[in-house]
Design a protein around this motif. Sequence first.
Motif: not given
Lengths: 135, 135
Positions: A84-88, B117-122, B127-131
């Motif tokens: 998560c840290a890397q993604v963030e 947000s999801k990362c903060h949720g743990g 990664c749906p970034v392409i979409d």
Amino acid sequence: MRSQKREFTIGALSKYSSVNIETIRYYEKIKIMPSPPRSEGGYRLYNDSHGRRLSFIRRSRELGFSLEEIRGLLTLVDDKSYTCAQVENITVNHLNTTRRKIADLQKLEVVLDGMVSKCHGGHVPDCPVIDALSL
Amino acid sequence: MRSQKREFTIGALSKYSSVNIETIRYYEKIKIMPSPPRSEGGYRLYNDSHGRRLSFIRRSRELGFSLEEIRGLLTLVDDKSYTCAQVENITVNHLNTTRRKIADLQKLEVVLDGMVSKCHGGHVPDCPVIDALSL
DNA sequence: CTTGAGTCTGTAGTTCCTACAGGGTTTATC
DNA sequence: GATAAACCCTGTAGGAACTACAGACTCAAG
């Protein structure tokens, strides 16, 4: 509506994604696009996911992101083993520049829109466009 | 708060505008920036309006506009003898691409924000970034 | 009046494409 | 199934928009 497993050649992919054939081959060479399977005769064979990835790259480029920035985001798509840290880290950065760009473009939009309106009103307007994005 | 008539060298302009010294000279060569007056010894001497113009160029580049597109807008600033039809042509075009870019960036913003947000949720999110920007 | 930071011109290199050249592959047509 | 048109292949050379020197000159500070 479900996606067929159809394949298409580089020319079709080029049309679909509005990216030049030569650019597609260039992207493969610098490994931002994967090497697709080939036909008997050596033709590259693409599928829908290549198309989506390529469209994403093209539009990101138009929005002023460098290939290295785009590559950073795409590693999140390709490699599922991130913490998560890397993604963030990657994502928050990209989000910040994205928001800055939106803000700048909106300032520009206001100024350009004002000019168009004045033109419709019959006056040749001054062009305060520089003031929108200076400093 | 009124602007003094102070002059500064290329190094100061570079810092102020966050544009490399070499790039500034390059812009002068291709005539997107004017040739400024020189000191006795041949140093370029800039003022505030050079700074604003240069910042505008830099930020426009970051937003994915080409130097030719920027040059087009800047002629509206430089040349006051345009007709409304000409102003409108240039401006409406630029306005359209500006709005398209805003829309794209906002789609990207939503997706990136969702990931953070999801990362903060743990959870490490997909990664749906392409979409966000495909098709 | 010297020293060091800043600037000058010019050229060569980098990134991100774009445009051939010369040749092989596919497919539609006869 | 021969043959042409349309497509694709690799490789190299060019363009746009920078970026990084090299070697020489300028300027401001002590």
